[in-house]
Structure formats: structure tokens, C-alpha cells
Design a protein around this motif. Structure first.
Motif, short mmCIF file in Angstrom:
data_model
loop_
_atom_site.label_atom_id
_atom_site.label_comp_id
_atom_site.label_asym_id
_atom_site.label_seq_id
_atom_site.Cartn_x
_atom_site.Cartn_y
_atom_site.Cartn_z
N TYR A 202 -4.50 2.96 -0.03
CA TYR A 202 -4.89 2.65 1.34
C TYR A 202 -4.86 1.14 1.51
O TYR A 202 -5.18 0.39 0.59
CB TYR A 202 -6.30 3.16 1.65
CG TYR A 202 -6.40 4.67 1.66
CD1 TYR A 202 -5.87 5.41 2.71
CD2 TYR A 202 -7.01 5.35 0.63
CE1 TYR A 202 -5.96 6.79 2.73
CE2 TYR A 202 -7.11 6.73 0.63
CZ TYR A 202 -6.58 7.45 1.68
OH TYR A 202 -6.66 8.81 1.69
N GLU A 203 -4.48 0.71 2.70
CA GLU A 203 -4.49 -0.73 2.98
C GLU A 203 -5.88 -1.31 2.81
O GLU A 203 -6.05 -2.42 2.32
CB GLU A 203 -3.99 -1.00 4.41
CG GLU A 203 -2.53 -0.75 4.62
CD GLU A 203 -2.11 -1.04 6.05
OE1 GLU A 203 -2.65 -1.98 6.66
OE2 GLU A 203 -1.23 -0.31 6.55
N SER A 204 -6.88 -0.54 3.20
CA SER A 204 -8.26 -1.01 3.10
C SER A 204 -8.65 -1.31 1.65
O SER A 204 -9.46 -2.21 1.40
CB SER A 204 -9.23 0.00 3.71
OG SER A 204 -9.15 1.23 3.03
N GLN A 205 -8.08 -0.56 0.71
CA GLN A 205 -8.35 -0.84 -0.70
C GLN A 205 -7.84 -2.23 -1.08
O GLN A 205 -8.55 -2.99 -1.73
CB GLN A 205 -7.67 0.18 -1.61
CG GLN A 205 -8.38 1.50 -1.72
CD GLN A 205 -7.64 2.44 -2.64
OE1 GLN A 205 -6.46 2.73 -2.41
NE2 GLN A 205 -8.32 2.90 -3.67
N ALA B 1 0.83 -1.20 0.00
CA ALA B 1 0.00 0.00 0.00
C ALA B 1 0.87 1.26 0.00
O ALA B 1 0.60 2.21 -0.74
CB ALA B 1 -0.93 0.00 1.21
#
Length: 99
Positions: free
Chosen positions: A42-45, A36
Motif C-alpha cells: 500500500y502507498e500508505s505503508q 507500491a
């Protein structure tokens, strides 16, 4: 006291499926956090993309498992039909010999 909401109207960045695949491969190799940072995501992506990919795979895996099960059941049905035909012939043969 009210908060002023500062929402930017900049367009969301769309990533191609190829980019997503490569990003997920990189995340597997070096970890989600490092990938990321390296890709400015973003890590969430990455987690969301990975979850979506796993769900798509699990759907196709489920279809594949069903296809395997259907083939197995068809083979079993054919074997039982053959056994039934043999038993019917044997019953007919022995019924004639008893007369």
C-alpha cells in the motif's frame, strides 16, 4: 440493518528493515505509487516508513547539531579563558610598574 464485519485472521506480513530501505530507495527513484504497485504494497505503508525514517534521521541530526554546538562553545570558552589570563597578567604587570 446490520453490517456483517468480515475480518480475516490472516497474520500481518512483517518486512525486514533491509526490505524497507530498498523499498524507500525504489520509491525515491520511480515514485511512491509505482513502487507500491511493483512491490505489492500500500502507498500508505511506504509513506509511513518514510516518515519513520525521517524522524529517526532528524533525531540523530539534532544530536549531531548539539554536538557541534557544544564543541563550538567549548572552543569559545577556552579562547575567553586565555584572553582573561592575558588581561590579568597585563593588569598585574602595569600595576607593578605604576608603583
Amino acid at each position: 440493518m446490520t453490517k456483517s464485519a468480515t475480518t480475516s485472521n490472516k497474520p500481518r506480513k512483517q518486512h525486514s528493515p533491509e526490505f524497507r530501505q530498498e523499498a524507500l530507495k525504489l520509491a525515491e527513484r520511480i515514485g511512491v505509487a509505482a513502487a507500491a504497485r511493483e512491490l505489492s504494497l500500500y502507498e500508505s505503508q511506504l509513506y509511513a516508513w518514510r516518515k519513520k525514517q525521517q524522524q529517526a534521521l532528524s533525531g540523530s541530526e539534532r544530536e549531531q547539531q548539539q554536538s557541534v554546538e557544544i564543541a563550538r562553545l567549548k572552543r569559545q570558552l577556552a579562547e575567553q579563558a586565555e584572553e582573561l589570563a592575558i588581561l590579568q597578567k597585563a593588569a598585574t604587570y602595569f600595576a607593578k610598574r605604576l608603583k
